[in-house]
Design an enzyme around this catalytic site. Structure first.
Site, short mmCIF file in Angstrom:
data_model
loop_
_atom_site.label_atom_id
_atom_site.label_comp_id
_atom_site.label_asym_id
_atom_site.label_seq_id
_atom_site.Cartn_x
_atom_site.Cartn_y
_atom_site.Cartn_z
N ARG A 3 -18.92 19.71 15.85
CA ARG A 3 -20.14 19.66 16.67
C ARG A 3 -20.31 20.94 17.47
O ARG A 3 -21.40 21.43 17.66
CB ARG A 3 -20.07 18.51 17.69
CG ARG A 3 -20.28 17.17 17.12
CD ARG A 3 -20.63 16.11 18.14
NE ARG A 3 -20.97 14.91 17.39
CZ ARG A 3 -20.06 14.09 16.88
NH1 ARG A 3 -18.79 14.30 17.09
NH2 ARG A 3 -20.44 13.05 16.16
N LEU A 30 1.47 3.40 -2.32
CA LEU A 30 2.25 3.63 -3.54
C LEU A 30 1.84 4.93 -4.22
O LEU A 30 2.46 5.33 -5.20
CB LEU A 30 2.02 2.48 -4.54
CG LEU A 30 2.71 1.17 -4.24
CD1 LEU A 30 2.36 0.14 -5.30
CD2 LEU A 30 4.22 1.36 -4.19
N SER A 40 0.86 -1.19 0.00
CA SER A 40 0.00 0.00 0.00
C SER A 40 0.90 1.24 0.00
O SER A 40 2.12 1.12 0.03
CB SER A 40 -0.92 -0.03 1.20
OG SER A 40 -0.16 -0.10 2.37
N HIS A 57 -13.47 24.52 7.22
CA HIS A 57 -12.21 23.96 6.73
C HIS A 57 -11.88 24.49 5.35
O HIS A 57 -12.20 23.86 4.34
CB HIS A 57 -12.29 22.43 6.67
CG HIS A 57 -12.30 21.78 8.01
ND1 HIS A 57 -11.15 21.43 8.68
CD2 HIS A 57 -13.33 21.45 8.83
CE1 HIS A 57 -11.46 20.89 9.85
NE2 HIS A 57 -12.78 20.89 9.97
N GLN A 106 5.01 -9.55 -10.74
CA GLN A 106 4.50 -10.74 -11.46
C GLN A 106 3.45 -11.46 -10.61
O GLN A 106 2.42 -11.90 -11.10
CB GLN A 106 5.63 -11.71 -11.77
CG GLN A 106 6.67 -11.18 -12.75
CD GLN A 106 7.82 -12.17 -12.91
OE1 GLN A 106 7.61 -13.37 -12.93
NE2 GLN A 106 9.02 -11.65 -12.99
N GLU A 112 -9.18 24.53 3.83
CA GLU A 112 -8.16 23.73 3.12
C GLU A 112 -8.76 22.80 2.07
O GLU A 112 -8.08 22.39 1.13
CB GLU A 112 -7.31 22.92 4.12
CG GLU A 112 -7.99 21.78 4.85
CD GLU A 112 -8.71 22.19 6.13
OE1 GLU A 112 -9.08 23.37 6.27
OE2 GLU A 112 -8.93 21.30 7.00
N GLY A 167 -3.93 6.90 -5.21
CA GLY A 167 -4.88 8.01 -5.30
C GLY A 167 -4.32 9.13 -6.17
O GLY A 167 -5.01 9.69 -7.02
N TYR A 182 -4.99 8.68 12.76
CA TYR A 182 -3.84 7.77 12.83
C TYR A 182 -4.08 6.53 11.98
O TYR A 182 -3.15 5.93 11.45
CB TYR A 182 -3.58 7.32 14.26
CG TYR A 182 -2.83 8.33 15.06
CD1 TYR A 182 -1.65 8.89 14.59
CD2 TYR A 182 -3.30 8.75 16.30
CE1 TYR A 182 -0.97 9.84 15.32
CE2 TYR A 182 -2.63 9.69 17.03
CZ TYR A 182 -1.46 10.24 16.54
OH TYR A 182 -0.79 11.17 17.27
N PRO A 234 7.65 -9.49 -7.32
CA PRO A 234 6.40 -9.16 -6.62
C PRO A 234 5.32 -8.66 -7.59
O PRO A 234 4.14 -8.98 -7.42
CB PRO A 234 6.81 -8.03 -5.65
CG PRO A 234 8.28 -8.18 -5.48
CD PRO A 234 8.81 -8.76 -6.77
N GLY A 262 -8.89 24.85 15.85
CA GLY A 262 -7.94 25.96 15.96
C GLY A 262 -8.65 27.27 16.28
O GLY A 262 -8.16 28.09 17.06
N CYS A 300 -11.12 25.42 12.56
CA CYS A 300 -12.05 24.56 13.30
C CYS A 300 -11.66 24.48 14.78
O CYS A 300 -11.84 25.45 15.49
CB CYS A 300 -12.16 23.19 12.62
SG CYS A 300 -13.76 22.44 12.96
#
Ligand code: GLN
Length: 541
Positions: free
Chosen positions: A463, A15, A13, A508, A192, A510, A18, A54, A190, A384, A382
């Site tokens: 919330r 790699l 994973s 948010h 293959q 961002e 996305g 996390y 791997p 922050g 938020c």
């Protein structure tokens, strides 16, 4: 008709599946095609909203309030694909739908099974992307081939060519070719194996994108082609990039990926590619005129993806000011131990991002205080913003022990609290204030100037709210409530007038920043940081 591309991953994973999927979307758009993107995630949570950063990195929020995988952030930053809650499905969501259909009696008389009921539901979700205004639908499958929970999804995408014709589908498989230092060579085994597993399921990849540390060389590429049963020109190298993720699409064009896709899917309406805008962007990334250091003070700081969109948005703002933004990742508990003076000395701005729960809160509040008192540019997002409000209440308004009821239910001064409509909610999944809400900006404020607008729409995920009972005290005390919800009930933005740049927002921003279109607030923040940096240099001369 809409053609379908499926992107799967193998070997390991992380790699950058996305990013690669988003880059494919970008290349097709640059060839004048209309693209729609989607992510299928095989885990059981109905959406990632209940997962810790996390575990899963940031939760990305869409306009319609869907809490989604962070790869959708790549899709939005790289493409113009329309995204909504039908752009991200999980095993949990698929089962939830099938089970409620079963309870309604929609399968009456039948045994409900993974094949065909679950796979049909997955196929229906994929086919939702079919539309007259969509030339190519790109579906990325999360996880790695070989994961138990991914099997129904692979079976579903195996069946799609049977429904719409093999010539209208393209299977792209992304794998890793590790370079073994001891052997001095790149290892193809791997890959293959991974392709072998896919073929067992009945999927023959058309295109292999191989992630490599060093250049692979044609000989290896041909070997992979032979063993994996793909055409030689369909083994596309994607080496690690030194500078920036914005190099990825250009590298893929260089290696012929866009032409390959156009040919294989018979996309006859595709134009010649124009990557000039992207090249200019990369030029700016590679040749900045200035540099600033921004401290991001958070509690999920070790996880590189926990504040993904924030780091990206800082980069975009940097690009718009020809500035390299160096992020100093500050663990808020570390700041509690060492004090803000030592941890934040030498930075040009402080950003406190969103978050949940008590851990590290006092460190964030200390960071706000330091920025407010020393005139250091501050941007609160938020949680922050909530920290900025608590800090101001305690240290300027003298409201002793002011707090959010999230952290101190019995505080004497609940300056941040749950409003009435949130108090009775006990479920945790998808119950926050989510998605795009409008906000009215008070003319003459820093934010009105930055946005150059009176009404904006930004995405939310929280919330708790600014407690309306304290509004007057804050206004009189010098904290301006510069953005309110259109009905005037909710405080969305606060700012300090007597400070070089101190802005904190409940939403948010961002999530709406793009590489070529920096978000106005991030841009304003970086500009202020740049001024701070230059003043600092002058003082030290
Ligand atoms: N924990 C806070 C709330 O629920 C802030 C949420 C956030 O930062 N996304 O309101």
């Amino acid at each position: 008709m809409t053609k379908h591309i499926f992107v799967t991953g193998g070997v390991v994973s992380s790699l950058g599946k996305g990013l690669t999927s988003a880059a494919i979307g970008l290349l097709l758009e640059k060839r004048g095609l209309r693209v729609r993107m989607q992510k299928l995630d095989p885990y059981i949570n109905v959406d990632p909203g209940t997962m810790s950063p996390y575990q899963h990195g940031e939760v990305y929020v869409l306009d319609d309030g869907a809490e989604t995988d962070l790869d959708l952030g790549h899709y939005e930053r790289f493409t113009n694909s329309l995204l909504n809650r039908d752009s991200n499905f999980t095993t949990g969501r698929i089962y939830q739908t099938v089970i409620s259909k079963e309870r309604r009696g929609e399968y009456l008389g039948n045994t409900v099974q993974v094949v065909p009921h679950i796979t049909n539901e997955i196929k229906a979700c994929i086919r939702k992307l079919d539309a007259p205004d969509v030339d190519v639908a790109i579906t990325e499958l999360g996880g790695t081939v070989g994961d138990i929970e991914g099997l129904p999804f692979l079976e579903a995408i195996r069946q799609i060519p049977l429904d719409i014709g093999r010539q209208n589908c393209l299977f792209v498989h992304l794998t890793l070719i590790p370079f073994l230092k001891a052997a001095g060579e790149a290892k193809t085994k791997p890959t293959q194996h991974s392709v072998g597993q896919l073929r067992q399921i009945g999927i023959q990849p058309d295109v292999l994108i191989v992630r490599t540390e060093r250049e692979l060389g044609r000989e290896n590429a041909e070997k992979i082609a032979l063993f994996c049963n793909v055409e030689k020109n369909a083994v596309i190298e994607e080496p690690d990039k030194e500078f920036s993720i914005y190099e990825v699409p250009l590298g893929l064009v260089e290696n012929g990926l866009d032409q390959l896709i156009v040919d294989k899917l018979g996309l006859t309406s595709a134009k010649a590619i124009d990557m000039s805008e992207w090249q200019q962007l990369l030029h700016k990334v590679r040749n900045p005129d200035h540099e600033v250091t921004i401290a991001v003070v958070g509690k999920y700081i070790q996880h590189k993806d926990a504040y993904k969109s924030i780091y990206e948005a800082l980069d975009h703002a940097g690009i718009s000011h020809s500035t390299r933004v160096i992020v100093k990742r500050v663990e808020s508990e570390e700041l509690e131990r060492q004090g803000p003076e030592s941890v934040l000395s030498g930075v040009d701005g402080v950003l406190v991002p969103g978050g949940f729960g008590m851990r590290g809160i006092e460190g964030k509040i200390d960071a706000v205080r330091f920025a407010r008192e020393s005139g250091l540019p501050f941007f609160g997002i938020c949680l922050g913003m909530q920290c900025a409000v608590i800090e101001f209440a305690r240290n300027v308004l003298n409201l002793k022990n002011a707090n959010s009821t999230e952290f101190a239910a019995e505080t004497d001064h609940p300056v941040i609290c749950l409003l009435q409509d949130q108090r009775t909610v006990t479920d945790k999944g998808a119950t926050m204030r989510l998605g795009k809400h409008d906000c009215l900006l008070e003319p003459g404020t820093r934010v009105a100037e930055a946005y150059d607008a009176e009404r904006i729409g930004e995405r939310h995920r929280h919330r708790y709210e600014f407690n309306p009972e304290y509004r007057d005290q804050f206004n009189h005390g010098g904290m301006r409530l510069s953005g309110l919800s259109p009905d005037g009930r909710l405080v969305e933005i606060v700012e300090l007038t007597e400070h070089p740049w101190f802005v904190a927002v409940q939403f948010h921003p961002e999530f709406k920043s793009k590489p070529n279109r920096a978000h106005p607030l991030f841009s304003g923040f970086i500009e202020a940081a740049l001024n701070h940096h230059q003043e600092r240099l002058q003082l030290s001369l």
